[in-house]
Scaffold this motif. Structure first.
Motif, PDB file in Angstrom:
ATOM      1  N   VAL A 139       1.922  13.637   2.731  1.00 43.67           N
ATOM      2  CA  VAL A 139       1.412  12.849   3.837  1.00 43.67           C
ATOM      3  C   VAL A 139      -0.047  13.489   4.242  1.00 43.67           C
ATOM      4  CG1 VAL A 139       1.794  12.592   6.623  1.00 43.67           C
ATOM      5  CG2 VAL A 139       3.728  12.893   4.741  1.00 43.67           C
ATOM      6  N   GLU A 140      -0.704  14.654   4.199  1.00 45.96           N
ATOM      7  CA  GLU A 140      -2.009  14.865   4.346  1.00 45.96           C
ATOM      8  C   GLU A 140      -2.784  14.487   3.643  1.00 45.96           C
ATOM      9  OE1 GLU A 140       0.703  16.954   4.152  1.00 45.96           O
ATOM     10  OE2 GLU A 140       0.887  17.818   6.315  1.00 45.96           O
ATOM     11  N   GLU A 141      -2.345  14.316   2.460  1.00 47.58           N
ATOM     12  CA  GLU A 141      -3.316  13.481   1.294  1.00 47.58           C
ATOM     13  C   GLU A 141      -3.325  12.196   1.777  1.00 47.58           C
ATOM     14  OE1 GLU A 141      -2.503  16.528  -2.543  1.00 47.58           O
ATOM     15  OE2 GLU A 141      -1.338  14.746  -2.460  1.00 47.58           O
ATOM     16  N   ARG A 142      -2.287  11.581   2.126  1.00 47.48           N
ATOM     17  CA  ARG A 142      -2.304  10.037   2.303  1.00 47.48           C
ATOM     18  C   ARG A 142      -3.205   9.864   3.521  1.00 47.48           C
ATOM     19  NH1 ARG A 142       3.901   8.239   1.775  1.00 47.48           N
ATOM     20  NH2 ARG A 142       4.344   8.618  -0.255  1.00 47.48           N
ATOM     21  N   ASP A 143      -3.186  10.719   4.368  1.00 50.89           N
ATOM     22  CA  ASP A 143      -3.860  10.453   5.851  1.00 50.89           C
ATOM     23  C   ASP A 143      -5.380  10.729   5.396  1.00 50.89           C
ATOM     24  OD1 ASP A 143      -1.480   9.987   7.151  1.00 50.89           O
ATOM     25  OD2 ASP A 143      -1.548  12.194   7.870  1.00 50.89           O
ATOM     26  N   MET A 197       0.839  -1.048   0.030  1.00 55.19           N
ATOM     27  CA  MET A 197       0.073   0.079  -0.082  1.00 55.19           C
ATOM     28  C   MET A 197       0.943   1.128  -0.009  1.00 55.19           C
ATOM     29  SD  MET A 197      -2.974  -1.011   2.605  1.00 55.19           S
ATOM     30  CE  MET A 197      -3.951  -2.423   2.294  1.00 55.19           C
ATOM     31  N   GLU A 198       2.102   1.232   0.606  1.00 62.08           N
ATOM     32  CA  GLU A 198       2.925   2.460   0.698  1.00 62.08           C
ATOM     33  C   GLU A 198       3.461   2.620  -0.614  1.00 62.08           C
ATOM     34  OE1 GLU A 198       3.491   4.283   3.136  1.00 62.08           O
ATOM     35  OE2 GLU A 198       2.139   3.363   4.630  1.00 62.08           O
ATOM     36  N   SER A 199       3.787   1.361  -1.420  1.00 60.31           N
ATOM     37  CA  SER A 199       4.129   1.726  -2.722  1.00 60.31           C
ATOM     38  C   SER A 199       3.167   2.131  -3.910  1.00 60.31           C
ATOM     39  CB  SER A 199       4.601   0.154  -3.240  1.00 60.31           C
ATOM     40  OG  SER A 199       3.536  -0.709  -3.556  1.00 60.31           O
ATOM     41  N   GLN A 200       2.051   1.950  -3.398  1.00 57.53           N
ATOM     42  CA  GLN A 200       0.773   2.547  -4.189  1.00 57.53           C
ATOM     43  C   GLN A 200       0.966   4.288  -4.054  1.00 57.53           C
ATOM     44  OE1 GLN A 200      -1.237   1.487  -6.463  1.00 57.53           O
ATOM     45  NE2 GLN A 200      -0.492  -0.569  -6.155  1.00 57.53           N
ATOM     46  N   PHE A 201       1.001   4.527  -2.697  1.00 55.86           N
ATOM     47  CA  PHE A 201       0.983   6.001  -2.412  1.00 55.86           C
ATOM     48  C   PHE A 201       2.218   6.466  -2.987  1.00 55.86           C
ATOM     49  CE2 PHE A 201      -1.660   4.984   1.688  1.00 55.86           C
ATOM     50  CZ  PHE A 201      -2.548   5.658   1.100  1.00 55.86           C
ATOM     51  N   ASP A 202       3.461   5.719  -3.026  1.00 56.18           N
ATOM     52  CA  ASP A 202       4.826   6.447  -3.489  1.00 56.18           C
ATOM     53  C   ASP A 202       4.540   6.876  -4.933  1.00 56.18           C
ATOM     54  OD1 ASP A 202       5.742   6.460  -1.276  1.00 56.18           O
ATOM     55  OD2 ASP A 202       6.639   4.451  -1.468  1.00 56.18           O
ATOM     56  N   LYS A 203       3.725   5.853  -5.621  1.00 58.39           N
ATOM     57  CA  LYS A 203       3.506   5.826  -6.995  1.00 58.39           C
ATOM     58  C   LYS A 203       2.525   7.154  -7.421  1.00 58.39           C
ATOM     59  CE  LYS A 203       3.782   0.974  -8.299  1.00 58.39           C
ATOM     60  NZ  LYS A 203       2.939  -0.145  -8.862  1.00 58.39           N
ATOM     61  N   LEU A 204       1.802   7.258  -6.627  1.00 58.21           N
ATOM     62  CA  LEU A 204       0.802   8.605  -6.596  1.00 58.21           C
ATOM     63  C   LEU A 204       1.640   9.838  -6.321  1.00 58.21           C
ATOM     64  CD1 LEU A 204      -2.489   7.129  -5.273  1.00 58.21           C
ATOM     65  CD2 LEU A 204      -1.991   7.470  -7.519  1.00 58.21           C
ATOM     66  N   ASN A 205       2.740   9.677  -5.546  1.00 58.25           N
ATOM     67  CA  ASN A 205       3.383  10.911  -5.067  1.00 58.25           C
ATOM     68  C   ASN A 205       2.530  11.985  -4.655  1.00 58.25           C
ATOM     69  OD1 ASN A 205       5.733  12.741  -5.352  1.00 58.25           O
ATOM     70  ND2 ASN A 205       5.379  13.475  -7.496  1.00 58.25           N
ATOM     71  N   MET A 206       2.167  11.536  -3.475  1.00 56.70           N
ATOM     72  CA  MET A 206       0.938  12.376  -2.745  1.00 56.70           C
ATOM     73  C   MET A 206       1.707  12.744  -1.196  1.00 56.70           C
ATOM     74  SD  MET A 206      -2.244  10.024  -2.958  1.00 56.70           S
ATOM     75  CE  MET A 206      -3.361  11.038  -2.580  1.00 56.70           C
ATOM     76  N   PHE A 212     -10.870   8.032   4.636  1.00 55.47           N
ATOM     77  CA  PHE A 212     -11.955   7.910   3.848  1.00 55.47           C
ATOM     78  C   PHE A 212     -12.017   6.512   3.499  1.00 55.47           C
ATOM     79  CE2 PHE A 212     -13.521   7.415  -0.566  1.00 55.47           C
ATOM     80  CZ  PHE A 212     -14.906   7.682  -0.268  1.00 55.47           C
ATOM     81  N   TYR A 213     -10.877   5.743   3.329  1.00 54.80           N
ATOM     82  CA  TYR A 213     -11.114   4.362   3.209  1.00 54.80           C
ATOM     83  C   TYR A 213     -11.657   3.501   4.224  1.00 54.80           C
ATOM     84  CZ  TYR A 213      -9.482  -0.249   1.993  1.00 54.80           C
ATOM     85  OH  TYR A 213      -9.266  -1.914   1.732  1.00 54.80           O
ATOM     86  N   ASN A 214     -11.025   4.152   5.334  1.00 49.45           N
ATOM     87  CA  ASN A 214     -11.431   3.148   6.682  1.00 49.45           C
ATOM     88  C   ASN A 214     -12.749   3.273   6.989  1.00 49.45           C
ATOM     89  OD1 ASN A 214      -8.875   2.208   7.192  1.00 49.45           O
ATOM     90  ND2 ASN A 214      -8.265   3.914   8.137  1.00 49.45           N
TER      91      ASN A 214
END
Length: 425
Positions: free
Chosen positions: A12-16, A1-10, A21-23
């Protein structure tokens, strides 16, 4: 999942924010996945038992008439809906992916649409049957037979089945990505992907609104309005002026002793009309919210209800679907509450079943079978009595005419007096 975030280049606030939203979505879906299937299980249990009882009781020899034939058709439509559609929808709510083979997606949606159309057009046929029984009680005797009613049902159901085959073929397994999780659902592929034109989407949603709700409901309301006026505006026997001979108006005898003016016949017709009207109103109220969802879905396309209105519309859509499915188990309850014939029939069947399962220990004293036929569901006036009364009235009319002719011939030279004239489902 972290790799997915890394690919999106987001950031920390956007990831949180995405994680939150997902949870929240997953927690909401888990609650829905428990509550809705549990409600559907209760609907299936009550609906299957109730509609089976309706079919067994209505198949009785004394219950065979046009109205009960239509009630059997309505009960079978509800059974098909409960057994072939609701369980798959319950599993679909409990799992984020479509767990069944792809061909089941087309089959389920075909049966969903077919059952919904069959139910509402059966109610329309019941309105036509009631209209003929109330407004044309004598002329409709030869038409309102179980055989003719069955033919009408077969023709209507055949047209519905043929028209819904393309709708079933339009559905397929739609695979999509929810954040980073791959999911799938049964849907109309062209509409789910947004590839369908606005005209195609509107034709799908509005076709169900028009032919599955507005048109049959409008026909039924018009017929009930006409027959209720006839029932409640018919003068009582004490207020009818006697005439020399019966005169026929609109297929009914209008003399003081006519079939239509008999108190027991009028009460029986009112009972049946009230019951069938109550069934129609219940159906209309249960399916109204889902039809509103269909209408709005066509308006906001290519957006979805979730994108356009958020979580509130999701809750409204789920509630409307539950309410529409609940209608399939309400009709037997209405029959038991409002019809003495069905109520006694239900009790009799349950007693016999309990007696069989307990090997004769329960209900050893069999319920007495009533010899009379309840007017609530036996065409209100038996055919034999109608024919007998019609014959007697005609004989009386001919006798009075002969007496009048004799009196006229005797007084011919005296003078002549004036004659008296009286989205997915």
């Amino acid at each position: 999942m972290e790799s997915q975030f890394d690919k999106l280049n987001m950031t920390v606030e956007e990831r949180d924010e995405i994680w939150r939203f997902y949870n929240e979505t997953v927690r909401f879906e888990r609650k829905i996945g428990i509550i809705i299937p549990s409600i559907f299980a209760l609907i299936i249990l009550i609906g299957v038992i109730g509609n089976v009882l309706v079919v067994v009781v209505a198949f009785g020899r004394q219950m065979r008439n046009s109205t009960n034939t239509l009630i059997i058709g309505l009960a079978i439509s509800d059974l098909c809906f409960l057994l072939l559609c609701v369980p798959f929808t319950a599993v679909d709510y409990a799992a984020p992916k479509w767990l069944f083979p792809e061909w089941t997606c087309s089959m389920i949606n075909f049966f969903q649409h077919t059952s919904a159309y069959c139910s509402v057009w059966t109610l329309t046929l019941m309105a036509v049957d009631r209209y003929m029984a109330v407004v044309y009680p004598v002329e409709s005797i030869t038409l309102r037979t179980p055989k003719n009613t069955m033919i009408a049902l077969i023709v209507v159901y055949a047209i519905i089945i043929a028209s819904q085959i393309p709708v079933g073929n339009m559905h397929g397994i739609y695979t999509y990505l929810f954040i980073w999780e791959e999911r799938s659902a049964c849907a109309i592929l062209s509409i789910a992907t947004g590839e369908a034109s606005k005209t195609v989407a509107l034709s799908y949603f509005f076709t169900f609104n028009i032919f599955g709700y507005v048109l049959p409901l409008g026909i039924s309301i018009f017929l009930y309005w006409r027959m209720l006026r006839r029932l409640w505006d018919t003068p009582r026997p004490g207020n009818v002026q006697p005439t020399i001979s019966p005169r026929r108006s609109g297929g009914e005898f209008n003399s003081s002793g006519s079939i239509r003016n008999r108190p027991e016949a009028r009460r029986a017709k009112k009972k049946v009309t009230r019951l069938v009207l109550c069934v129609l109103i219940t159906w209309a109220l249960c399916w109204l919210p889902l039809n509103i969802c269909f209408f709005i879905s066509g308006i906001v396309y290519p957006d979805t209800l979730v994108i356009a209105y958020g979580v509130i519309m999701v809750i409204f859509q789920i509630s409307s679907q539950v309410l529409a499915y609940t209608n399939s188990c309400l009709n037997p309850i209405l029959y038991a509450m409002m019809s003495k014939s069905f109520r006694e029939g239900f009790i009799r069947v349950i007693r016999k079943l309990m007696n069989f399962l307990s090997c004769g220990f329960c209900f050893t004293d069999e319920m007495k079978t009533s010899t009379g036929i309840d007017a609530t569901f036996y065409n209100q006036v038996p055919v034999s009595s109608i024919k007998t009364e019609r014959t007697s009235l005609l004989k009386e009319s001919s006798n009075r005419s002969s007496v009048q002719n004799t009196a006229t011939s005797k007084t011919k030279h005296v003078g002549r007096s004036k004659s008296s004239r009286s989205f997915n489902l």
